[in-house]
Design an enzyme around this catalytic site. Structure first.
Site, PDB file in Angstrom:
ATOM      1  N   PHE A 245      -4.898   1.540  -1.502  1.00  0.00           N
ATOM      2  CA  PHE A 245      -3.808   0.564  -1.313  1.00  0.00           C
ATOM      3  C   PHE A 245      -3.154   0.171  -2.642  1.00  0.00           C
ATOM      4  O   PHE A 245      -2.959  -1.010  -2.940  1.00  0.00           O
ATOM      5  CB  PHE A 245      -4.308  -0.711  -0.610  1.00  0.00           C
ATOM      6  CG  PHE A 245      -4.655  -0.565   0.841  1.00  0.00           C
ATOM      7  CD1 PHE A 245      -4.359   0.580   1.560  1.00  0.00           C
ATOM      8  CD2 PHE A 245      -5.283  -1.609   1.521  1.00  0.00           C
ATOM      9  CE1 PHE A 245      -4.686   0.703   2.913  1.00  0.00           C
ATOM     10  CE2 PHE A 245      -5.611  -1.514   2.871  1.00  0.00           C
ATOM     11  CZ  PHE A 245      -5.319  -0.351   3.557  1.00  0.00           C
TER      12      PHE A 245
ATOM     13  N   SER B  10      -8.134   2.276   6.992  1.00  0.00           N
ATOM     14  CA  SER B  10      -8.184   3.120   5.795  1.00  0.00           C
ATOM     15  C   SER B  10      -9.608   3.157   5.250  1.00  0.00           C
ATOM     16  O   SER B  10     -10.251   2.106   5.153  1.00  0.00           O
ATOM     17  CB  SER B  10      -7.252   2.578   4.720  1.00  0.00           C
ATOM     18  OG  SER B  10      -5.931   2.858   5.070  1.00  0.00           O
TER      19      SER B  10
ATOM     20  N   ASN C 217      -5.521   7.312  11.703  1.00  0.00           N
ATOM     21  CA  ASN C 217      -5.585   7.356  10.238  1.00  0.00           C
ATOM     22  C   ASN C 217      -6.335   8.625   9.790  1.00  0.00           C
ATOM     23  O   ASN C 217      -6.609   9.505  10.599  1.00  0.00           O
ATOM     24  CB  ASN C 217      -6.280   6.080   9.735  1.00  0.00           C
ATOM     25  CG  ASN C 217      -5.703   5.600   8.422  1.00  0.00           C
ATOM     26  OD1 ASN C 217      -5.556   6.400   7.492  1.00  0.00           O
ATOM     27  ND2 ASN C 217      -5.383   4.336   8.324  1.00  0.00           N
TER      28      ASN C 217
HETATM   29  C1  LIG Z   1      -1.954  10.137   0.182  1.00  0.00           C
HETATM   30  C2  LIG Z   1      -2.072   9.400   1.483  1.00  0.00           C
HETATM   31  C3  LIG Z   1      -1.959   8.008   1.483  1.00  0.00           C
HETATM   32  C4  LIG Z   1      -2.053   7.311   2.687  1.00  0.00           C
HETATM   33  N1  LIG Z   1      -1.915   5.947   2.680  1.00  0.00           N
HETATM   34  C5  LIG Z   1      -1.957   5.274   3.853  1.00  0.00           C
HETATM   35  C6  LIG Z   1      -1.751   3.866   3.873  1.00  0.00           C
HETATM   36  O1  LIG Z   1      -1.497   3.229   2.840  1.00  0.00           O
HETATM   37  N2  LIG Z   1      -1.829   3.228   5.076  1.00  0.00           N
HETATM   38  C7  LIG Z   1      -2.071   3.890   6.241  1.00  0.00           C
HETATM   39  O2  LIG Z   1      -2.108   3.260   7.311  1.00  0.00           O
HETATM   40  N3  LIG Z   1      -2.255   5.236   6.259  1.00  0.00           N
HETATM   41  C8  LIG Z   1      -2.194   5.925   5.107  1.00  0.00           C
HETATM   42  N4  LIG Z   1      -2.368   7.284   5.116  1.00  0.00           N
HETATM   43  C9  LIG Z   1      -2.670   7.969   6.394  1.00  0.00           C
HETATM   44  C10 LIG Z   1      -1.424   8.582   7.043  1.00  0.00           C
HETATM   45  O3  LIG Z   1      -0.490   7.592   7.364  1.00  0.00           O
HETATM   46  C11 LIG Z   1      -1.816   9.349   8.337  1.00  0.00           C
HETATM   47  O4  LIG Z   1      -2.337   8.431   9.271  1.00  0.00           O
HETATM   48  C12 LIG Z   1      -2.861  10.439   8.076  1.00  0.00           C
HETATM   49  O5  LIG Z   1      -2.628  11.072   6.847  1.00  0.00           O
HETATM   50  C13 LIG Z   1      -2.876  11.497   9.176  1.00  0.00           C
HETATM   51  O6  LIG Z   1      -1.612  12.123   9.285  1.00  0.00           O
HETATM   52  P1  LIG Z   1      -1.263  13.545   8.595  1.00  0.00           P
HETATM   53  O7  LIG Z   1      -2.338  14.503   8.980  1.00  0.00           O
HETATM   54  O8  LIG Z   1       0.105  13.883   9.129  1.00  0.00           O
HETATM   55  O9  LIG Z   1      -1.236  13.288   7.126  1.00  0.00           O
HETATM   56  C14 LIG Z   1      -2.273   8.007   3.915  1.00  0.00           C
HETATM   57  C15 LIG Z   1      -2.387   9.404   3.889  1.00  0.00           C
HETATM   58  C16 LIG Z   1      -2.279  10.105   2.710  1.00  0.00           C
HETATM   59  C17 LIG Z   1      -2.400  11.611   2.720  1.00  0.00           C
END
Ligand SMILES: Cc1cc2nc3c(=O)[nH]c(=O)nc-3n(C[C@H](O)[C@H](O)[C@H](O)COP(=O)(O)O)c2cc1C
Length: 347
Positions: A120, A181, A247
């Site tokens: 965060f 998270s 997440n």
């Molecule tokens: C570098 C990074 C930072 C992330 N930061 C947050 C965040 O601050 N809050 C949150 O709810 N999810 C966060 N996520 C999770 C993404 O929003 C998402 O739920 C997760 O990556 C699964 O989706 P994807 O496979 O398309 O990446 C983050 C993901 C990545 C890769």
């Protein structure tokens, strides 16, 4: 061009620096005349076939940016020109915080995945409010993804969520409560029934006296099915407008990446292709257990356009992408929307 030129260049850099450079370049492209053509967003403009009404909001198309990509609301115009229908900003906390030491973001190309332990890092809610105040009317729908500061005890966590909620109230269209998270110690235990009920009830107490903004909850793919059922009950009880599923995962099961490489990377949330199956099954369970008026935002492992259609079939009203955007490139939202316009056949 992304696959042959830009991605190899970005993948030769440290992932976090590559992210900032890519967004700065995209912002330049967005600022020139016809820049949206460069950014592939033109397809979705004025396309009525893509519109969705859900959570009481009107979305121009159902493909959103997942939280964590634009943590501080820096790139709204650029991301809108890339063809997204909505942007989930944050996670934002009451006070600014620097997050975990770098390196804290890693690529796993063999698995089409990322591991992050950002923790965060963000400029704090006041900075986000200031940036959003400059937003023009009728701009893209934005969600505020809210969290707690690392040094706030879990017993006091509801206060952090309330601070972010109140400050962002007039600046965003909907909220997402992030208790999932893996990179803030103890955060995920706020997914248990009593602490979660406390946070959601307190937000709703403020909300009902005002405009009744849609509140959604984001959960981890690592919950047991029985815990997903509990969350669904609580969503009904506390009048949530939606769930965001899911997440990142703390699991490392079934990865192609070598064990010693994974050990060297260490802790963090895994995203991308390996999280697709589990986040789809959590989505399917939630759709089975929740009434239709509670919206589901499917996120996790959409690496190419047809993956999004699987999530719609599982019951998603909207989808979001993060890791797929890094691997596939900025054309992904427009490519998903094109597939939707061409009909819904995933077989
Ligand atoms: C570098 C990074 C930072 C992330 N930061 C947050 C965040 O601050 N809050 C949150 O709810 N999810 C966060 N996520 C999770 C993404 O929003 C998402 O739920 C997760 O990556 C699964 O989706 P994807 O496979 O398309 O990446 C983050 C993901 C990545 C890769």
């Amino acid at each position: 061009m992304y696959n042959s030129l830009i991605r190899p260049l970005l993948f030769s850099m440290d992932p976090e620096s590559a992210h900032h450079l890519a967004m700065r370049l995209a912002s330049v492209a967005a600022s020139v005349p016809f820049g949206h053509h460069l950014l592939a967003g033109d397809l979705t403009e004025n396309n009525k076939g893509l519109g969705r009404e859900t959570m009481g909001l009107r979305f121009t198309n159902p493909v959103g940016l997942a939280a964590g990509f634009d943590k501080d609301a820096r790139y709204l115009t650029t991301l809108e020109k890339m063809g997204f229908g909505f942007l989930e900003l944050g996670t934002v906390t009451p006070r600014p915080q620097i997050g975990n030491p770098r390196p804290r973001l890693f690529r796993l190309p063999q698995d089409k995945a990322l591991i992050n332990r950002m923790g965060f890092n963000n400029d704090g809610v006041d900075a986000m409010v200031r940036r959003l105040e400059k937003r023009r009317n009728n701009a893209i729908i934005v969600g505020g993804n809210i969290g707690k500061n690392k040094d706030t005890a879990n017993e006091e966590a509801y206060k952090d969520y309330l601070i972010c909620f109140e400050k962002l109230y007039d600046a965003v269209d909907y909220f997402v409560v992030n208790v999932s998270s893996p990179n803030t110690p103890g955060l995920r235990s706020l997914q248990e029934r009593e602490p979660l009920r406390n946070i959601l009830m307190r937000l709703q107490e403020v909300n009902v006296g005002r405009h009744n903004k849609p509140i959604a909850l984001k959960i981890a793919p690592d919950l047991e099915n029985s815990q997903v059922a509990e969350v669904c009950e609580l969503a009904i009880e506390t009048g949530l407008a939606g769930l965001v599923l899911t997440n990142t995962t703390v699991s490392r099961e079934g990865l192609q990446t070598q064990k010693d490489r994974l050990e060297a990377i260490g802790a963090g949330g895994l995203s991308g292709k390996p999280v697709f199956e589990r986040s789809n099954s959590v989505l399917g369970l939630a759709r089975q257990w929740l009434p239709k008026h509670i919206s589901l935002i499917g996120v996790g492992g959409i690496m190419e356009p047809k993956d999004a259609l699987v999530k719609f079939k599982q019951g998603a009203d909207l989808v979001q992408i993060y890791t797929g955007f890094v691997y596939f490139g900025p054309g992904l939202p427009a490519a998903i929307n094109k597939l939707i316009l061409n009909g819904y056949d995933i077989d």
